[in-house]
Design a protein around this motif. Sequence first.
Motif, PDB file in Angstrom:
ATOM      1  N   SER A 163     -85.576  13.177   8.110  1.00  0.00           N
ATOM      2  CA  SER A 163     -86.552  13.918   7.313  1.00  0.00           C
ATOM      3  C   SER A 163     -87.487  12.922   6.643  1.00  0.00           C
ATOM      4  O   SER A 163     -87.202  11.736   6.580  1.00  0.00           O
ATOM      5  N   ARG A 164     -88.600  13.447   6.194  1.00  0.00           N
ATOM      6  CA  ARG A 164     -89.556  12.647   5.436  1.00  0.00           C
ATOM      7  C   ARG A 164     -88.851  11.904   4.303  1.00  0.00           C
ATOM      8  O   ARG A 164     -89.017  10.712   4.110  1.00  0.00           O
ATOM      9  N   GLU A 165     -88.064  12.674   3.538  1.00  0.00           N
ATOM     10  CA  GLU A 165     -87.430  12.135   2.344  1.00  0.00           C
ATOM     11  C   GLU A 165     -86.447  11.020   2.720  1.00  0.00           C
ATOM     12  O   GLU A 165     -86.397   9.971   2.080  1.00  0.00           O
ATOM     13  N   TYR A 166     -85.682  11.275   3.790  1.00  0.00           N
ATOM     14  CA  TYR A 166     -84.693  10.276   4.158  1.00  0.00           C
ATOM     15  C   TYR A 166     -85.375   8.981   4.564  1.00  0.00           C
ATOM     16  O   TYR A 166     -84.959   7.895   4.176  1.00  0.00           O
ATOM     17  N   GLY A 202     -90.136   3.734   1.130  1.00  0.00           N
ATOM     18  CA  GLY A 202     -91.472   4.277   0.909  1.00  0.00           C
ATOM     19  C   GLY A 202     -92.368   4.416   2.127  1.00  0.00           C
ATOM     20  O   GLY A 202     -93.521   4.793   1.994  1.00  0.00           O
ATOM     21  N   GLU A 203     -91.848   4.100   3.319  1.00  0.00           N
ATOM     22  CA  GLU A 203     -92.716   4.275   4.486  1.00  0.00           C
ATOM     23  C   GLU A 203     -93.006   5.745   4.750  1.00  0.00           C
ATOM     24  O   GLU A 203     -92.138   6.591   4.531  1.00  0.00           O
ATOM     25  N   ALA A 204     -94.198   6.012   5.249  1.00  0.00           N
ATOM     26  CA  ALA A 204     -94.590   7.400   5.506  1.00  0.00           C
ATOM     27  C   ALA A 204     -93.973   7.902   6.807  1.00  0.00           C
ATOM     28  O   ALA A 204     -93.511   7.118   7.632  1.00  0.00           O
ATOM     29  N   TRP A 205     -93.943   9.194   6.970  1.00  0.00           N
ATOM     30  CA  TRP A 205     -93.416   9.815   8.188  1.00  0.00           C
ATOM     31  C   TRP A 205     -94.557   9.979   9.171  1.00  0.00           C
ATOM     32  O   TRP A 205     -95.616  10.473   8.821  1.00  0.00           O
ATOM     33  N   TYR A 206     -94.353   9.539  10.412  1.00  0.00           N
ATOM     34  CA  TYR A 206     -95.405   9.614  11.408  1.00  0.00           C
ATOM     35  C   TYR A 206     -95.079  10.678  12.441  1.00  0.00           C
ATOM     36  O   TYR A 206     -93.899  10.979  12.665  1.00  0.00           O
TER      37      TYR A 206
END
Lengths: 369, 614
Positions: free
Chosen positions: B425-428, B435-439
Amino acid sequence: MPDRRLIKNFDYTLVLLVMALYAAGALTLYSATRGLDGLPDPLHFVKRQALFFGVGLACMLAACLMDYINLTNWTRYLYAGNLLLLALVLLLGHEVKGAKRWIQIGIFDLQPSEIAKLVLIITLAKLLAEKEGKFSGFQDIFIPLIATLVPMGLIFLQPDLGTSLVLAAVLMGMLYVTGLHRRFLLALCLAGAAAAPLSWFFLLKDYHKARLLLFLNPELDPTGLGWQLMQSMIGIGSGGPFGRGLFNSTQVRLQFLPEPHTDFIFSVFGEEMGFAGAAVLLLLFFLLIYRILWIGAHSKDQFGALLCCGVAIMFTFQVLVNIGMTISIMPVTGLPLPFLSYGNNALLVNLIAVGLVLNAGMRRHKIQF
Amino acid sequence: MTKLMLHRVRMIFIMVIAIFILLSGRLAYLQILRHDYYWNRSEKNRYARVTLSAPRGEIFDREGRLLVTNRPGFGVSLMDMGDGYDRETIEFLSELLEMETEEIYQAIRGQLYMRYLPLQLKNNIPFETIARISEHRWRLKGVDIAVRPIRDYREGSTAAHIFGYLGQAEIDEYTRELWAAAGYRYKEGDLVGQDGIERVWEPWLRGQDGEQLIETNYLGQAINYLDRREPVPGHNLYLTMDLDLQRVVEETLARWVRIIREEGNKHAGRAVAVVLDPNSGAILAMASYPSFDLNTVRQDYNLLQDDPLKPLNNIAIQGYYPIGSTFKMVTGTAVLEEGLFRERDIITCPGVITLYNDTKSCYRNHAHGPVNFFDALAVSCNIYFYQAGLEAGIDKIAHYAREYGFGSPAGLTDLPFEKGGIVASREYKAVATRGEAWYPGDTMSAAIGQSYNSFTPLQLANYAAIIANGGIHYRPYLVQQVVDSQGRTVKETVPEAIRRAQVSDRTLALVRQAMRRVAQPGGTAWYRFSRLPVAVAGKTGSAQVDVIERGIPSHSLFTGYAPYEKPEIVVAVIFEHGGMGESSAVPAAAEIMEYYFTGTIEGVMDTNARSAAD
């Protein structure tokens, strides 16, 4: 037939006190020995002690018959004979638990050290009576001192520290009664005090030292002797005010208590009869000693007075050291409790000693012609 | 008599009075003031308490077959018969038991005043030694051959991870108090369950130790036996596990590991399978391969710990696995349930696709052509699910993954330490990478069960069960019934529906249809299941493990259920580095199902045939 007046002066109280003490002893002895392993008859010890009580009573009465003053004629033979026995026991005696104290004669084991106590009292009474209470210097106490030290030394060699200390106590007590000046008494005490460290380092064996110090802190050695001493206190303390009841000592039944029929018989009594019983027993002893001293104070002569005082001192010392040992205010020295502890010789000698006191009591007034 | 002498006699008398006051004072102190203390001391002197161990509860399978019991073990004790220990006896024993005499004497000394207890010299002695001791019994004084219970795992290594084992309690003060508060008393050296059911069910299995009050003498020898409190035996457990099925599952895993290793896959080694009833959550079999022998685990412990395959770990509930294509039902559910795709919507699969500067493909770049949802799942088309995943977005995918029970423990409480898995997930990712973003590329990976997604085999089975039974998440369980030593049922497990997955019946039905297609002609698992008398629905998977190191085979996975129409069992299988789903997990699952429905496995023959053909 003894004189009527003699019979009138016979001290029945003393005899009753002795019988009461013996009775307490016999019951406790039964409690302490009936469960012993390998005993063919649970009454074995009780019967044997009863036999000697009977013989002892007879001897006690016999000791009343002839005026005790006649003893002074035989004193030297008694003394010499006793020294001979004490020497013999060291040569011929059989060893029990590392000590040679007995000479076997048939089924009877003669214990010369018990006899030595009474013989010394008689000897000292004779020696000191001759001084008529007029002590001037060291030369006057030299002979009594030697007369005591010789049997004391022989007894100490057995080894029997307790009995040799009884002799010392008897000597000191009798010298005091005789009127020895306090200076000399003090000097003797100091000499004794000086001898104590010497004997500590040169005479006493390690087990003696251990026993002497144990009562200061019995918990220090919870597995050996100290443990036994603790068991004695546990027995007495658990008896409480009124005791567990006759024959109910668990310390004996479960064999926690060492020597329950000899040196530690008071522990059994204390556990079973409680403080109430122990107080009565102490009262009996107190009255006994009081009667003996009373008779001594009323004796017709120095010899009789000293004889009685010697016997009183002997009993007092043994009661103090024996009971004191079981409640850990005295060192473990292995002295029997008069009339209670199992021991044929002691019972016999104690009864004869009482007989001599009775004798002195019967003849307390000078016979008027 | 002179005045001086009379005075001195009086002084003597005063001293006598003082002495008697001293003695009676001391006696009053001991017998009155300190009476309680010495009374307690004398009680402590006399009494000793001996623990009578309660027999530990037994464990049975669902058919009532005995699995774990207690076997009498022979122990030799030496007793003080009242006259001390016999030297000759000790020398003889030292020879027979292979103990130094000094060792025995040391034990005797260590016993001090506890002689009412037989001195335990050695336990678990071979029968021949016992026989020799018995022969010489007439000359051995105070030797006691005692029977002491030894935990007996009848099946050795079978279901080892389920049962767990016992070990000596090393109890710190804190734990002791904790247990004492719960009503259990443990002593140093007590055997306590260390893992598995033995651990979790310890309080039930343990029973209540009894006690014998003994009066002892000064040597600590028993004189009287007084109060006795009988031990209460521990409760017996009846499991949901079926011993025959469990054996078959374990044999099947072992056989397929062997087969693929013989085929040259040297990375294969560990495998795991879970079989459960989708209508209750009852676990019928659960196996981690390799296993270990419970009867010798205490001796083998160090060896087992050093083994790179970690046989002691119960990977069925603790192992984390990327589940690859078996995850695709989640992505499918997301698009169907959210109305983003309809089941008949066609996606054309070119075999390779480049999206967001990232090139992704189907297996061996195979182009599946136009596929709808059913086709896509049947052939396990990656391209379809990349598109579906991108359409749904990672948040929806993660949401439906959780609906299917991923991301938190499935709820098995009969074994310790079930793990919850990780839902990508984004959060995980934000937490894992600081802090890396989800792509979108991450979404594509997650959509086919890669990325951070990693779950336990039990969760994989539970997932299929939820789909199979129409959305109910039952708590998985192993202990069906607790019966006390008198045969009374103390506790009976009723299936517990923890929650209902928020997925419509329609969507669930579509997913089941698609899973059915997997085991039908044209599906990835058709060949293996074609032999079964029942219709199977499931999903194959092969999960890339370490993308950095090329050449390591992917994990081989299968999860599915049967019969399709009326599900009875769910089977989830994972072979670590077992290659494609079809190469190990699928045939193993097929054999397990075959055994369940027919009682035999023809597949063994088939395997040989296949090997010959290759």
